[in-house]
Each structure stands twice: as C-alpha cells, then as structure tokens.
Design an enzyme around this catalytic site. Structure first.
Site, PDB file in Angstrom:
ATOM      1  N   CYS A  96      -0.483   4.346   1.421  1.00 24.87           N
ATOM      2  CA  CYS A  96      -0.133   3.879   3.392  1.00 24.87           C
ATOM      3  C   CYS A  96       1.048   4.442   4.319  1.00 24.87           C
ATOM      4  CB  CYS A  96      -0.479   2.625   3.655  1.00 24.87           C
ATOM      5  SG  CYS A  96      -2.184   1.698   3.736  1.00 24.87           S
ATOM      6  N   ASP A  97       2.253   3.988   3.211  1.00 20.73           N
ATOM      7  CA  ASP A  97       3.547   3.412   3.374  1.00 20.73           C
ATOM      8  C   ASP A  97       4.876   4.739   2.938  1.00 20.73           C
ATOM      9  OD1 ASP A  97       3.215   1.506   5.230  1.00 20.73           O
ATOM     10  OD2 ASP A  97       3.000   0.567   4.137  1.00 20.73           O
ATOM     11  N   CYS A 134       1.014  -0.994   0.287  1.00 23.43           N
ATOM     12  CA  CYS A 134       0.316  -0.065   0.349  1.00 23.43           C
ATOM     13  C   CYS A 134       0.944   1.249  -0.099  1.00 23.43           C
ATOM     14  CB  CYS A 134      -0.773  -0.140   1.154  1.00 23.43           C
ATOM     15  SG  CYS A 134      -1.667   1.226   1.381  1.00 23.43           S
TER      16      CYS A 134
END
Ligand code: NDP
Length: 307
Positions: A136-137, A133
């Site tokens: 997300c990261d 992701c």
C-alpha cells in the site's frame, strides 16, 4: 429486525457484498462494527484499486463504497455484533445496543487486524511514516531509508518489496532465529539494499509530524540508540477478527475461517465468509472485494434454493 442478508464488517469485502445483495433486491443490513472502513482507513493513497487511475485516499474509497451500497437500499448500521447464533434459523445476531437481528443468511467480512508493536509514537505516526503494508505505502518511500520489524515471511517479503523504492531497508528482528522460510530469507539476505539488525527491539518511534527515527534497544547488552529512519514497516503478523464465530465455525489453527475451496461457504449452511478473515495470503482490497461479491451471489443462490 428481520433481514434476508446480514453482513458483518465494513471493509471492501462487506461493502461489496452489500452492493451485490441489495442490488439483487435482497433485504440487506450491514453492521459496521467499531472501525467502519477497516484497514483501508489506515492507509493514505490507494493506487492499485482498478479504475481509480490517479489513486484514491483509503477513507474516500470506503466512503464511496458505503454510499454505493446505500444507493441500492442496504441498511448500514453503526453497531457491532457482540454474539451470534448461526445454527438457528433464522440466524440471530446480537448487537451492541442489546437488540437482536434475525437474518436468513449471514456474510462474515470482519477482516483481519495488523499486529502492532505498541510502543510510544507508533500510533501517533501511523499513516505518517508508520505502516503495516508495503504494497500500500512503499511507493511513498522512494529514495528513503526505512526499517522493517519482524523475522517471518511477511517481513522478508515487505523488505524485498520496499527495495524497489527505498534506498536502504533495515530489517530489525528481536532474536537471531528467523521464522521466515529459507528461500524468502536468502532472497532478502542476498539483496544488496537490505541489512539486518538482530537481537534488537524498537522501543520508540521518533518524530512529531513524520517518522524521523527509531529508538532501538540492543537485547544482548541492553544499550539503546536513536537511529535515523524515514519509515517503519511493522510486519509481525495479522490476526483474523473471528473470535466471536470460532465456537460455531471451523477455523484454522491461526483463527482464519475455513471455507469450501473456491467458494465462500463455511461449515454452516447459509453462512458465508469473505475477505481477510479468510485470506491470509493476498490481503488486498480488490481480492477482499472479489470474495465479498462471491459471498453475496452465493447467499442469493442459497436463499432462492437452499434456505
Ligand atoms: P509470523 O508469525 O511467521 O512471523 C512473525 C514475526 O514477527 C516473527 O519473527 C516474530 O518474532 C516477530 N514478532 C512477533 N511479535 C513481535 C513483537 N511484538 N515485536 C517484535 N517482533 C515480533 O508472521 P508472518 O506475517 O511473517 O507470516 C504469517 C504466515 O503467512 C506464515 O505462515 C508465512 O509463511 C505466511 N506468509 C507467506 C508469504 C509467502 O509465501 N509469500 C508472505 C507472507 C507471509 P519471533 O520469531 O521472535 O517470534
């Protein structure tokens, strides 16, 4: 065991449904399944959850949601649902301990799982350079060199997104043909930070505590080389966790549960579906939580007027 609302799944969607249903004074149970917390348990900092201005660790966020659901009386059971009878009334959920829970309404929030490469080093370094992701990261890869595996729209989108942070992004794809749409592919090809490695396969993720590189096989001449990378984003698709419902509920050709547009209602009255088991487009914790809320409100309305 008899309940007004039975929720299957313990991600942001399931927990939010449990908060709303139990706070509405409905007798509510949530079955966590084998991976309580869902995909967020695989992420480190969640920095886009509204209200958490300094970010929050994925597992910590899930622990808070669980406590919040329990505060209003939802029973949270660490059991999996192994079979369902959604047609009968009440609906019957067979559990992993062999018992059956009877529920007036059911909310399915079983999420989706990222597909992984299943190569040596990948599982060990998940959350330590291996991710599925970018939203997300990606932020953690400022000024780093990362690789994205895949040749579909997800891979192109992840690659483009990662160029906001990374100094270079290498798309590694196992063939010379792309599944990605022309517009997404062209955007990636025109991005000066993105390069492509075609007919190539990641066969090992290198590193002890963090990703330090990838062993990549050239599928044309079968040679392999270790190349340095700080991160690996796997973007080879997701699959919805809908298998046990697919013989009773309408699902699309990829297995995502179909709901009436703008609602969480499935084809069976009293059965609602929310979060990533429905949504293959946005897949965010906050959108999953939003549809979990809608599912609980719709279940409440259905119990009051429709059951
Ligand atoms: P896709 O199924 O479209 O593509 C998956 C890609 O991963 C393919 O290139 C496939 O290779 C590759 N792949 C699959 N398994 C492996 C493996 N084990 N090892 C290496 N490579 C592998 O999935 P996406 O997630 O990209 O897209 C899913 C859907 O979501 C699509 O309909 C897409 O259009 C949509 N989407 C739309 C977006 C948008 O419009 N903004 C953004 C993201 C997704 P191969 O081609 O060789 O099979």
């Amino acid at each position: 065991m008899s309940y007004q609302v039975g929720i299957i799944g313990a991600g942001p969607s399931g927990y939010t449904a449990a908060i709303y249903a139990s706070r509405a004074n409905l007798n509510t149970v949530l079955f966590t399944g084998l991976e309580p917390g869902g995909q967020l348990m695989l992420t480190s900092d969640v920095e886009n959850w509204p209200g958490e201005e300094h970010g929050i660790l994925g597992p910590e966020l899930m622990a808070k949601l669980r406590t919040q659901a329990g505060r209003f009386g939802a029973e949270i059971k660490e059991l999996s649902v192994t079979a369902v009878d959604l047609i009968s009334h009440p609906k019957k959920l067979t559990l992993s301990n062999g018992t059956v829970a009877e529920c007036e309404s059911v909310i399915i929030a079983t999420g989706a799982s990222a597909k992984w490469l299943d190569v040596h080093g990948e599982a060990k370094l998940r959350g330590r350079g291996v991710s599925a992701c970018a939203t997300c990261d990606g932020f953690f890869f400022k000024g780093k060199n990362v690789a994205v595996v895949g040749g579909g729209d997800s891979a192109m989108e992840e690659a483009n997104f990662l160029t906001k942070f990374a100094s270079s992004v290498t798309v590694i794809h196992r063939s010379a043909e792309f599944k990605a749409s022309k517009i997404m592919l062209t955007r990636a090809q025109n991005n000066p930070k993105i390069s492509f490695k075609m007919n190539a396969k990641v066969v090992e993720v290198l590193g002890e505590d963090r990703v330090t590189g990838l062993k990549i096989e050239n599928l044309i001449d079968q040679t392999s080389a270790d190349l340095p990378f700080d991160g690996l984003f796997v973007a080879i698709g997701h699959f919805p966790n809908s298998a046990i419902f697919a013989n009773q509920l309408t699902v699309d050709r990829k297995g995502y549960i179909t709901v009436l547009t703008g609602t969480t209602q499935t084809n069976i009255p009293g059965v609602f579906a929310a979060g990533d088991v429905v949504d293959h487009l946005y897949r965010q914790a906050v959108t999953a939580a939003g549809t979990g809320c809608i599912a609980a409100l719709e279940a409440e309305r259905w119990i009051s007027h429709g059951a």
